[in-house]
Scaffold this motif. Sequence first.
Motif, PDB file in Angstrom:
ATOM      1  N   PHE A 104       0.821  -1.206   0.000  1.00  0.00           N
ATOM      2  CA  PHE A 104       0.000   0.000   0.000  1.00  0.00           C
ATOM      3  C   PHE A 104       0.857   1.259   0.000  1.00  0.00           C
ATOM      4  O   PHE A 104       0.615   2.202  -0.772  1.00  0.00           O
ATOM      5  N   LEU A 105       1.879   1.289   0.854  1.00  0.00           N
ATOM      6  CA  LEU A 105       2.771   2.445   0.897  1.00  0.00           C
ATOM      7  C   LEU A 105       3.480   2.649  -0.438  1.00  0.00           C
ATOM      8  O   LEU A 105       3.639   3.777  -0.910  1.00  0.00           O
ATOM      9  N   ALA A 106       3.884   1.547  -1.051  1.00  0.00           N
ATOM     10  CA  ALA A 106       4.537   1.643  -2.361  1.00  0.00           C
ATOM     11  C   ALA A 106       3.575   2.163  -3.418  1.00  0.00           C
ATOM     12  O   ALA A 106       3.965   2.905  -4.325  1.00  0.00           O
ATOM     13  N   GLY A 107       2.294   1.788  -3.310  1.00  0.00           N
ATOM     14  CA  GLY A 107       1.287   2.282  -4.244  1.00  0.00           C
ATOM     15  C   GLY A 107       1.070   3.781  -4.107  1.00  0.00           C
ATOM     16  O   GLY A 107       0.932   4.496  -5.107  1.00  0.00           O
ATOM     17  N   LEU A 108       1.028   4.269  -2.864  1.00  0.00           N
ATOM     18  CA  LEU A 108       0.894   5.710  -2.640  1.00  0.00           C
ATOM     19  C   LEU A 108       2.070   6.465  -3.254  1.00  0.00           C
ATOM     20  O   LEU A 108       1.897   7.486  -3.926  1.00  0.00           O
ATOM     21  N   GLN A 109       3.270   5.940  -3.023  1.00  0.00           N
ATOM     22  CA  GLN A 109       4.458   6.597  -3.566  1.00  0.00           C
ATOM     23  C   GLN A 109       4.447   6.588  -5.092  1.00  0.00           C
ATOM     24  O   GLN A 109       4.819   7.578  -5.729  1.00  0.00           O
ATOM     25  N   ARG A 110       3.954   5.512  -5.661  1.00  0.00           N
ATOM     26  CA  ARG A 110       3.985   5.361  -7.116  1.00  0.00           C
ATOM     27  C   ARG A 110       3.028   6.340  -7.807  1.00  0.00           C
ATOM     28  O   ARG A 110       3.375   6.951  -8.821  1.00  0.00           O
ATOM     29  N   ILE A 111       1.822   6.496  -7.265  1.00  0.00           N
ATOM     30  CA  ILE A 111       0.866   7.391  -7.929  1.00  0.00           C
ATOM     31  C   ILE A 111       1.335   8.841  -7.832  1.00  0.00           C
ATOM     32  O   ILE A 111       1.207   9.610  -8.797  1.00  0.00           O
ATOM     33  N   VAL A 112       1.905   9.236  -6.685  1.00  0.00           N
ATOM     34  CA  VAL A 112       2.405  10.606  -6.545  1.00  0.00           C
ATOM     35  C   VAL A 112       3.602  10.828  -7.464  1.00  0.00           C
ATOM     36  O   VAL A 112       3.711  11.849  -8.154  1.00  0.00           O
ATOM     37  N   ASP A 113       4.506   9.860  -7.486  1.00  0.00           N
ATOM     38  CA  ASP A 113       5.713  10.001  -8.304  1.00  0.00           C
ATOM     39  C   ASP A 113       5.380  10.090  -9.788  1.00  0.00           C
ATOM     40  O   ASP A 113       5.938  10.931 -10.510  1.00  0.00           O
ATOM     41  N   LEU A 114       4.454   9.245 -10.266  1.00  0.00           N
ATOM     42  CA  LEU A 114       4.100   9.272 -11.686  1.00  0.00           C
ATOM     43  C   LEU A 114       3.339  10.544 -12.044  1.00  0.00           C
ATOM     44  O   LEU A 114       3.463  11.060 -13.159  1.00  0.00           O
ATOM     45  N   GLN A 115       2.539  11.069 -11.095  1.00  0.00           N
ATOM     46  CA  GLN A 115       1.837  12.328 -11.356  1.00  0.00           C
ATOM     47  C   GLN A 115       2.827  13.493 -11.481  1.00  0.00           C
ATOM     48  O   GLN A 115       2.620  14.425 -12.272  1.00  0.00           O
ATOM     49  N   LEU A 116       3.916  13.405 -10.733  1.00  0.00           N
ATOM     50  CA  LEU A 116       4.927  14.463 -10.771  1.00  0.00           C
ATOM     51  C   LEU A 116       5.947  14.283 -11.892  1.00  0.00           C
ATOM     52  O   LEU A 116       6.492  15.257 -12.408  1.00  0.00           O
ATOM     53  N   THR A 117       6.201  13.036 -12.261  1.00  0.00           N
ATOM     54  CA  THR A 117       7.283  12.751 -13.202  1.00  0.00           C
ATOM     55  C   THR A 117       6.785  11.864 -14.335  1.00  0.00           C
ATOM     56  O   THR A 117       6.867  10.637 -14.249  1.00  0.00           O
ATOM     57  N   PRO A 118       6.251  12.459 -15.388  1.00  0.00           N
ATOM     58  CA  PRO A 118       5.820  11.658 -16.541  1.00  0.00           C
ATOM     59  C   PRO A 118       7.005  10.907 -17.149  1.00  0.00           C
ATOM     60  O   PRO A 118       8.156  11.355 -17.046  1.00  0.00           O
ATOM     61  N   LYS A 119       6.728   9.780 -17.739  1.00  0.00           N
ATOM     62  CA  LYS A 119       7.791   9.027 -18.396  1.00  0.00           C
ATOM     63  C   LYS A 119       8.373   9.846 -19.537  1.00  0.00           C
ATOM     64  O   LYS A 119       7.705  10.699 -20.129  1.00  0.00           O
ATOM     65  N   SER A 120       9.632   9.573 -19.851  1.00  0.00           N
ATOM     66  CA  SER A 120      10.374  10.392 -20.805  1.00  0.00           C
ATOM     67  C   SER A 120       9.725  10.467 -22.181  1.00  0.00           C
ATOM     68  O   SER A 120       9.841  11.468 -22.884  1.00  0.00           O
ATOM     69  N   ASN A 121       9.024   9.412 -22.557  1.00  0.00           N
ATOM     70  CA  ASN A 121       8.413   9.389 -23.894  1.00  0.00           C
ATOM     71  C   ASN A 121       6.991   9.946 -23.904  1.00  0.00           C
ATOM     72  O   ASN A 121       6.296   9.868 -24.922  1.00  0.00           O
ATOM     73  N   HIS A 122       6.527  10.504 -22.763  1.00  0.00           N
ATOM     74  CA  HIS A 122       5.156  11.011 -22.707  1.00  0.00           C
ATOM     75  C   HIS A 122       5.093  12.424 -23.282  1.00  0.00           C
ATOM     76  O   HIS A 122       5.993  13.239 -23.077  1.00  0.00           O
ATOM     77  N   ARG A 123       4.000  12.718 -23.995  1.00  0.00           N
ATOM     78  CA  ARG A 123       3.880  13.988 -24.712  1.00  0.00           C
ATOM     79  C   ARG A 123       3.394  15.131 -23.830  1.00  0.00           C
ATOM     80  O   ARG A 123       3.372  16.285 -24.274  1.00  0.00           O
ATOM     81  N   ARG A 124       2.967  14.867 -22.613  1.00  0.00           N
ATOM     82  CA  ARG A 124       2.479  15.922 -21.733  1.00  0.00           C
ATOM     83  C   ARG A 124       3.356  16.055 -20.496  1.00  0.00           C
ATOM     84  O   ARG A 124       3.936  15.073 -20.015  1.00  0.00           O
ATOM     85  N   SER A 125       3.420  17.255 -19.932  1.00  0.00           N
ATOM     86  CA  SER A 125       4.204  17.503 -18.723  1.00  0.00           C
ATOM     87  C   SER A 125       3.306  17.389 -17.501  1.00  0.00           C
ATOM     88  O   SER A 125       2.071  17.366 -17.610  1.00  0.00           O
ATOM     89  N   SER A 126       3.927  17.366 -16.334  1.00  0.00           N
ATOM     90  CA  SER A 126       3.153  17.234 -15.097  1.00  0.00           C
ATOM     91  C   SER A 126       2.338  18.491 -14.811  1.00  0.00           C
ATOM     92  O   SER A 126       1.393  18.447 -14.013  1.00  0.00           O
ATOM     93  N   LYS A 127       2.681  19.622 -15.438  1.00  0.00           N
ATOM     94  CA  LYS A 127       1.914  20.859 -15.234  1.00  0.00           C
ATOM     95  C   LYS A 127       0.696  20.945 -16.138  1.00  0.00           C
ATOM     96  O   LYS A 127      -0.137  21.841 -15.966  1.00  0.00           O
ATOM     97  N   ASP A 128       0.594  20.042 -17.069  1.00  0.00           N
ATOM     98  CA  ASP A 128      -0.548  20.018 -17.981  1.00  0.00           C
ATOM     99  C   ASP A 128      -1.777  19.528 -17.211  1.00  0.00           C
ATOM    100  O   ASP A 128      -1.775  18.418 -16.659  1.00  0.00           O
ATOM    101  N   PRO A 129      -2.858  20.328 -17.146  1.00  0.00           N
ATOM    102  CA  PRO A 129      -4.057  19.898 -16.404  1.00  0.00           C
ATOM    103  C   PRO A 129      -4.665  18.601 -16.926  1.00  0.00           C
ATOM    104  O   PRO A 129      -5.375  17.906 -16.191  1.00  0.00           O
ATOM    105  N   SER A 130      -4.385  18.274 -18.183  1.00  0.00           N
ATOM    106  CA  SER A 130      -4.960  17.049 -18.751  1.00  0.00           C
ATOM    107  C   SER A 130      -4.129  15.817 -18.422  1.00  0.00           C
ATOM    108  O   SER A 130      -4.521  14.697 -18.765  1.00  0.00           O
ATOM    109  N   TYR A 131      -2.987  16.016 -17.761  1.00  0.00           N
ATOM    110  CA  TYR A 131      -2.146  14.879 -17.376  1.00  0.00           C
ATOM    111  C   TYR A 131      -2.668  14.345 -16.046  1.00  0.00           C
ATOM    112  O   TYR A 131      -2.436  14.913 -14.978  1.00  0.00           O
ATOM    113  N   VAL A 132      -3.435  13.245 -16.110  1.00  0.00           N
ATOM    114  CA  VAL A 132      -4.114  12.670 -14.940  1.00  0.00           C
ATOM    115  C   VAL A 132      -3.691  11.213 -14.780  1.00  0.00           C
ATOM    116  O   VAL A 132      -3.699  10.439 -15.741  1.00  0.00           O
TER     117      VAL A 132
END
Length: 401
Positions: free
Chosen positions: A212-240
């Motif tokens: 559970f703790l790892a899941g919490l960390q993962r969702i926050v981390d991915l919301q803050l740090t999109p994968k390198s090949n992703h076309r949207r940044s974390s500041k993009d409101p549509s990045y959910v």
Amino acid sequence: MGNGDECLQRFGQLCRAFYESSLLLHTSSSSLSSIQEEKKMDRIPYDNEMKKKEADGKIVIETLNRISVICSIIVNVEHQHSISSLQESLSSLRHEHTLVVERHHDLLMECGLLDADRFMESSCSQNYGEEGCSLQKYFHVRDAMRRRAHKVSMLHRRNSFFELLSESSAIMTNPSESFQSRLTQRKNVQDTLSTIQNFVNKYQSNIGSHPFLAGLQRIVDLQLTPKSNHRRSSKDPSYVVRWKFHGSVLTEACRSCCGQDNGNGDDELAYAREAIQVMFSFLIWVKDIDVEGGDLVVPVIENEIGLDMMSLSSCQNDNLQEEPILSFEIDKYISNANLRRILLVLPNPKCLDARATGSVAVLDTIRSDPKTTSDRNDINVVLRKNADGHQDEQWPWFGRW
């Protein structure tokens, strides 16, 4: 119904009471609402009766096990020449059985376990059809009741969890406080950070909390740090980002996380309750898609599995209804700056001995046409409203977090 079947039925009832009471989660009185406490008081006579059945169930199961060992020793004695040690064990077991019979005569008579010798002939000759006296029939009933208890306990845990989840959801959607102020005001964010840190300090030492703790960390981390090949940044409101997982990851850890060491006492739902509090402190529950795995609360019918032999045989093949899948997203008003603060109080994945539970995925919020959207859960996604922090109350440079 013959006398043998009556004994088997009584034995099965006590086995069921013992196994179900051992597996169900219990909550302390201090954690109940006034209505729940009133209902619990009404159940006291019933609960006292169940406690007696639980104690009686333990006695008859131990007696059956003792009789089984006695029969096994007798078979071994017949095939061995050196039997002195076996004879001593046999005498000791017979003495134990005699003492138990003296203390619980009526109970063992009701279950057909009063006389151990009645099982000897059928056990040694493999004649299992004689008046229901075979050990195998008793084992069959015992195992069926144990399987049933596991199924009932899983349903009970699921129902208890979703009741807690629904209560927390009702509190969080209270119109007295807007969602916007909940995570844009500095004090509210500090309260969230304290809630998470207290949970981490309390449960990180228990490996049952790590998925559970790892899941919490993962969702926050991915919301803050999109994968390198992703076309949207974390500041993009549509990045959910959305996190999906089974509620059992919390209920199955309840027992291991319960105890005096963490202050939970006998409240076996404390861990799930506090985990839900953590989730609702900065996540939102996407309820409309959680029906894909089945109903949230499944009624547990007291006599859904009878004690007749046909029901016992069908009990083995009964499958539980598929468990619903929970879905959570980051609160729409929390900024990336405050998410980074949350990430600081969550444990580093390298310090956890388990992977994140469930799956965390980026939603395709650009496509909104149902005909072209492959995942129906991506339709009508609510965009983030404060990713850049323009609505946040300003934090002082010397702030604690």
